[in-house]
Design an enzyme around this catalytic site. Structure first.
Site, PDB file in Angstrom:
ATOM      1  N   PHE B 132       0.844  -1.191   0.000  1.00 49.19           N
ATOM      2  CA  PHE B 132       0.000   0.000   0.000  1.00 49.19           C
ATOM      3  C   PHE B 132       0.884   1.247   0.000  1.00 49.19           C
ATOM      4  O   PHE B 132       0.521   2.269   0.560  1.00 49.19           O
ATOM      5  CB  PHE B 132      -0.903   0.016   1.252  1.00 49.19           C
ATOM      6  CG  PHE B 132      -1.910  -1.091   1.287  1.00 49.19           C
ATOM      7  CD1 PHE B 132      -2.375  -1.678   0.114  1.00 49.19           C
ATOM      8  CD2 PHE B 132      -2.429  -1.538   2.495  1.00 49.19           C
ATOM      9  CE1 PHE B 132      -3.319  -2.703   0.148  1.00 49.19           C
ATOM     10  CE2 PHE B 132      -3.378  -2.557   2.538  1.00 49.19           C
ATOM     11  CZ  PHE B 132      -3.816  -3.156   1.358  1.00 49.19           C
ATOM     12  N   CYS B 134       3.516   2.024  -2.817  1.00 43.96           N
ATOM     13  CA  CYS B 134       4.191   2.487  -4.031  1.00 43.96           C
ATOM     14  C   CYS B 134       3.686   3.868  -4.451  1.00 43.96           C
ATOM     15  O   CYS B 134       2.504   4.039  -4.706  1.00 43.96           O
ATOM     16  CB  CYS B 134       3.991   1.478  -5.154  1.00 43.96           C
ATOM     17  SG  CYS B 134       4.848   1.971  -6.652  1.00 43.96           S
ATOM     18  N   ASN B 199       7.698   2.574   3.000  1.00 42.28           N
ATOM     19  CA  ASN B 199       7.879   2.453   1.558  1.00 42.28           C
ATOM     20  C   ASN B 199       8.613   3.709   1.096  1.00 42.28           C
ATOM     21  O   ASN B 199       9.001   4.543   1.911  1.00 42.28           O
ATOM     22  CB  ASN B 199       6.511   2.299   0.883  1.00 42.28           C
ATOM     23  CG  ASN B 199       6.626   1.567  -0.448  1.00 42.28           C
ATOM     24  OD1 ASN B 199       7.466   1.919  -1.268  1.00 42.28           O
ATOM     25  ND2 ASN B 199       5.795   0.569  -0.666  1.00 42.28           N
ATOM     26  N   CYS B 341      43.120  19.469  18.356  1.00 45.66           N
ATOM     27  CA  CYS B 341      42.647  20.421  17.346  1.00 45.66           C
ATOM     28  C   CYS B 341      43.655  20.548  16.208  1.00 45.66           C
ATOM     29  O   CYS B 341      44.860  20.681  16.433  1.00 45.66           O
ATOM     30  CB  CYS B 341      42.419  21.779  18.000  1.00 45.66           C
ATOM     31  SG  CYS B 341      41.894  23.049  16.842  1.00 45.66           S
ATOM     32  N   CYS B 351      29.775  28.284  14.310  1.00 45.51           N
ATOM     33  CA  CYS B 351      29.129  28.918  15.461  1.00 45.51           C
ATOM     34  C   CYS B 351      28.877  30.396  15.177  1.00 45.51           C
ATOM     35  O   CYS B 351      27.825  30.940  15.481  1.00 45.51           O
ATOM     36  CB  CYS B 351      29.994  28.765  16.710  1.00 45.51           C
ATOM     37  SG  CYS B 351      29.181  29.372  18.201  1.00 45.51           S
ATOM     38  N   CYS B 375      27.698  29.953  25.037  1.00 44.20           N
ATOM     39  CA  CYS B 375      27.444  28.612  24.496  1.00 44.20           C
ATOM     40  C   CYS B 375      26.123  28.078  25.034  1.00 44.20           C
ATOM     41  O   CYS B 375      25.935  27.945  26.232  1.00 44.20           O
ATOM     42  CB  CYS B 375      28.594  27.676  24.872  1.00 44.20           C
ATOM     43  SG  CYS B 375      28.344  25.999  24.243  1.00 44.20           S
ATOM     44  N   CYS B 381      29.225  22.812  16.785  1.00 44.65           N
ATOM     45  CA  CYS B 381      30.687  22.778  16.629  1.00 44.65           C
ATOM     46  C   CYS B 381      31.205  21.350  16.675  1.00 44.65           C
ATOM     47  O   CYS B 381      32.067  20.957  15.888  1.00 44.65           O
ATOM     48  CB  CYS B 381      31.365  23.649  17.682  1.00 44.65           C
ATOM     49  SG  CYS B 381      30.950  23.206  19.382  1.00 44.65           S
ATOM     50  N   CYS B 385      33.195  19.416  13.543  1.00 49.66           N
ATOM     51  CA  CYS B 385      34.617  19.128  13.807  1.00 49.66           C
ATOM     52  C   CYS B 385      35.027  17.823  13.123  1.00 49.66           C
ATOM     53  O   CYS B 385      34.404  16.785  13.322  1.00 49.66           O
ATOM     54  CB  CYS B 385      34.862  19.028  15.309  1.00 49.66           C
ATOM     55  SG  CYS B 385      36.599  18.683  15.692  1.00 49.66           S
TER      56      CYS B 385
END
Lengths: 442, 463
Positions: B132, B134, B199, B341, B351, B375, B381, B385
């Site tokens: 049921f 498609c 589906n 880092c 940010c 923050c 961030c 990263c």
């Protein structure tokens, strides 16, 4: 047994001198450009003397805008394709790639750069054009990286530009002095033709400017003159026996090689004198030409060589052997070179000192002197008011390239004492702006 | 070793991995090859009314150099004769009696449904899946998603099927609907034994920039297709969760959508699926991917101490709440681990431009610094990263306080006016708008060589 057998055909030559940075296909360019992180304020840009916006052109390649990528590159550097191939990217853009800090292979920026520019060249994409004519004329002496870059930028600013070149091909050391495995002649010249077609400057080949009269004609016929004269022949060692057959300068040897390919003769046993990048090239090239043994002799220790580490690795990789802490005292032989008499050296309070009684003769049948290029002191002395510094470099304003004779501007090796193609290209662009600033004010 | 076998609404299978009803299950040859490779079950490519397909049927969404992160198709149900399909189902079942073979069906009238259900049962199918879902080609003929989008019609058809079904019946749901639990409940009311979802999603995967036509292109034209592949997993997981959590659905669920690795499968299972179906990944890499899937699932179960699949079916469901039930006292902030880092500064620009201006750059280093006061703990961030565990989101509250939006609402402690002191962003620092102008011109604009000002030709043009 030599690393390489002596090439006897163009095909064998190209096999021995296979390109270190071969052309990328579209798939490779897609994969490689996909790896780029697109750093903010990217270190690769900062590391590029010509300040190409690298993340931008990589992103353009990645999004299927190769033409835009070529435009980004050429806007910053007219030798975009050549620099992608001949730049020491390991210590410039690729050396600055943040991936190095993650122990991940840096992005192959040089090859991506050439991917985009070479496609634009081959497809003859019209990316640049001359500006509206402003009625002023500039003469350029020397069709090397500095001269051609200045010509392009000046044409873009509307100047009529005539370039005078002593040799019969443009691009200077890019075609005459760079190692053949870094770029082929065809590739260099294709970029030169591409630039000239778009900017329409004239180049007069086989037209050395050497005399006072030549200079006077330029001074009278042009509003400004740009000196892109580079450096001269290999410095003489001033050693006994230097005149012997098969004792050649590296610059001259490499020029032979670039022009004559496998027809260049090399000894069976070659000694290269010097520790700079040109010495590494000459040593590698001798080996690739089929010399049985190649010795790289340097008067200080391995770690003191001026050459980039990767260049020395490259030479070692083709079988070149290092001979350190030795100074040549005589080229021995009978008409032809038969050996080099060395004396051992030691460092004493930072100074190289010879060790008495340690002389020995290292047999060889060819000596290549890679001991720097001479400055064109005599020619420069013909220009009134033009000053050079203690090392023979032309004194010029850092920003504008204007010399102490206000009609003359300069960039490239003649001013910086010998650096990379990219330095000449970047400095010449700035000097062209300097000319424009000067003539606009006049 | 853990037991990977399942009993899904009465359908037994040696492992939870089934091939979804799609091109990989178009023939007995393919299904046998898949079972031979290690797949536990297969939902046969939908049997039903006769169809004719077009040439050029699939389109792909590539992401940079990664191919087929999204995929769509405009292919219809099986175009092979029904009798061939039924004969091959019988042959596969004889050869693989312990594997699950499910017949996917799609017809129109009650009689047709009765006939095809009976034929499938006679062929030896272990179960039936009603297509049921498609979203292209068949829905225009009143089937597929046209049924899935009308719960009442869906229920009626399920009832017809149940009148003759002697084997478990699964209803495959379409995601092209606002609330997937509506058809799920209709399936239950109709008497279905299980549901499967999702589906494909109605889609246009791309437009050819030269031909000005959508992919896949059929003689210069295109049509909307059904979207699937890794890109649809998040949509599938959410709909799966909706059905699994709904108190009135309560049916076994076969999870479908973006499953390519064992991890994807485990995620589906954790949100309530007790079998999973795979199509795009098999179309991309072939049946061999099953080895990685079963080995990964097995290792995960060993690591977690799960003996059967049922030990973790729906295990994540209690942790999926409504937003209003989340703890507003929970507080994380970003922490850049300097030693890891690499200085790409993607966190900074993300940010700065995309979040809350809570990261700054300092002279002399490429390592950015978190401005903790700004923050909000959004995660952006840490998501951009490129270095594993370089930016962590560290908990800052002490874990003792707990209050939800719902509780605040009930306690009359929510902002109600535009300038309400209680509003979340009220005291959050933001820079002055004009501070943005020219801020990073020297950095983000093109390289040094292009920093020359545009020069206008000022002098007079002489001859």
């Amino acid at each position: 047994m030599a690393e390489y057998s002596t090439p006897t055909s163009e095909q064998e030559f190209h096999a021995n001198f296979a390109q270190l940075k071969p052309r990328m296909n579209a798939s490779e360019a897609l994969f490689e450009s996909s790896r780029c992180l697109f750093c903010f304020d990217a270190p690769c840009i900062q590391a590029c003397p010509s300040g190409i916006d690298i993340p931008q052109f990589i992103r353009q390649i990645n999004s299927g805008n190769d033409t835009g990528a070529a435009r980004t590159i050429y806007e910053a550097n007219y030798f975009g394709n050549a620099c992608g191939k001949v730049c020491p990217t390991e210590v410039l853009c690729e050396g600055a790639c943040v991936y190095n800090l993650q122990d991940v292979k840096p992005i192959e920026i040089g090859r991506l750069q050439s991917f985009a520019t070479r496609k634009a060249i081959e497809e003859e994409k019209p990316l640049m054009q001359a500006g509206i004519p402003n009625g002023r004329k500039v003469a350029i002496v020397g069709a090397g990286p500095a001269g051609i870059s200045a010509a392009c930028e000046l044409r873009a600013l509307g100047y009529e530009v005539d370039v005078f070149e002593a040799k019969d091909q443009p691009s200077g050391l890019t075609v005459y002095g760079v190692a053949p495995y870094k770029i082929t002649n065809e590739e260099v010249l294709a970029e030169m033709a591409y630039l000239q077609k778009q900017f329409g400057y004239s180049v007069q080949y086989n037209s050395p400017i050497t005399s006072q009269a030549d200079l006077q004609a330029l001074e009278e016929g042009y509003d400004a003159i740009f000196l892109g004269i580079g450096l001269g022949r290999t410095n003489a060692l001033l050693l006994p026996g230097e005149e012997r057959e098969n004792c050649v300068g590296a610059v001259e040897f490499i020029e032979q090689l670039r022009m004559n390919h496998h027809a260049t003769t090399v000894g069976r046993k070659v000694i290269v004198l010097g520790g700079g990048n040109t010495a590494m090239d000459a040593a590698s090239e001798s080996s690739r030409l089929g010399a049985d043994s190649v010795i790289l002799a340097y008067r200080r220790g391995k770690e003191d060589m001026g050459a980039y580490e990767f260049e020395y690795d490259l030479a070692k990789g083709v079988g070149v052997k290092g001979l350190f802490n030795v100074a040549p005292v005589e080229i021995v032989g009978n008409g032809k070179v038969e050996g080099v008499k060395f004396i051992r050296t030691a460092l004493h309070e930072g100074q190289v000192q010879t060790v008495p009684g340690s002389e020995f003769v290292e047999p060889c049948d060819m000596v290549i002197k890679a001991t720097g290029q001479a400055k064109q002191t005599h020619f420069l002395s013909l220009i009134g008011g033009l000053k050079t510094d203690g090392k023979g470099r032309i004194v010029a304003d850092e920003r504008t390239g204007q010399t102490t004779n206000p009609q003359y501007f300069t960039s490239g090796d003649a001013r910086n004492g010998g650096a990379e193609v990219v330095n000449a290209a970047a400095e010449a662009k700035a000097a062209a702006r300097g000319i424009h600033e000067y003539l606009s004010r006049k | 070793m853990p037991d990977l076998s399942i009993n899904f609404a009465g359908i037994k299978s040696p492992n939870p991995f089934w091939l979804a009803s799609a091109p990989p299950t178009n023939s007995g040859y393919q299904v046998m090859k898949a079972f031979d490779a290690g797949w536990g079950g297969a939902v046969w490519k939908t049997l039903g009314v006769p169809v004719v397909n077009v040439s050029s049927r699939y389109g792909s969404v590539n992401y940079r150099d990664k191919r087929m992160m999204g995929f769509n198709n405009i292919e219809l149900i099986s175009d092979r004769p029904l009798s061939d399909n039924l004969r091959e189902i019988e042959e596969v079942k004889k050869r693989f009696p312990n594997h699950a073979v499910i017949a996917s069906l799609m017809v129109q009238s009650r009689q047709e449904w009765h006939d095809i259900v009976r034929q499938s049962q006679e062929a030896g199918a272990d179960g039936i899946e009603l297509n049921f879902g498609c979203p292209h080609g068949m829905c225009e003929r009143g089937m597929g998603s046209a049924v899935g989008q009308e719960p009442e019609v869906l229920q009626t058809i399920v009832e017809w099927v149940m009148e003759v079904a002697k084997i478990p019946v699964i209803v495959k749901l379409t995601p092209n609907i606002s609330d997937i639990t509506e058809p799920a409940m209709a399936a239950r009311r109709g008497g279905a034994d299980a549901i499967s979802l999702i589906n494909t999603i109605q889609s246009i995967v791309g437009v050819d920039l030269d031909l000005f036509a959508p992919y896949p292109i059929v003689d210069g034209k295109g049509s909307n297709g059904g979207y699937c592949g890794p890109a649809v997993k998040p949509i599938a997981l959410n709909m799966l969760k909706n059905c699994a959590q709904h108190p009135d659905v309560r049916l076994p669920i076969s999870g479908i959508g973006g499953i390519e690795t064992w991890r994807d499968a485990v995620e589906h299972i954790l949100l309530g699926a007790s079998s999973v179906q795979v199509c795009t990944a098999a179309m991309h890499y072939g049946f061999g991917i099953i080895r990685e899937m079963t080995s990964g699932l097995e290792q995960y179960m060993v690591d977690k101490g799960f003996n059967t699949i049922y030990d973790f079916v729906g295990k994540a469901l209690p942790n999926v709440l409504h937003w209003e039930d989340l703890n507003m006292k929970y507080k994380v902030t970003a922490n850049i681990h300097e030693e890891k880092c690499i200085g790409c500064q993607l966190c900074y620009t993300a940010c700065e431009d995309g979040a809350h201006q809570a990261i700054k750059l300092n002279a002399g280093t490429r390592v950015p610094e978190i401005i903790e006061a700004n923050c909000v703990g959004c995660n952006l961030c840490s998501l951009v990263c490129p270095v594993e565990d370089c930016i962590t989101m560290d908990r800052k509250d002490d874990g003792t306080a707990h209050v939800t939006w719902k509780e605040r609402t009930e306690a009359n402690d929510i902002p109600t006016e535009f300038n309400d002191e209680k509003a979340g962003g009220r005291h959050h620092w933001v820079p002055e708008p004009a501070a943005a102008l020219g801020k990073e011109k020297h950095k983000t604009l093109p390289g040094k060589a292009r920093q020359f000002e545009k020069v206008t030709v000022t002098q007079e043009v002489t001859e």
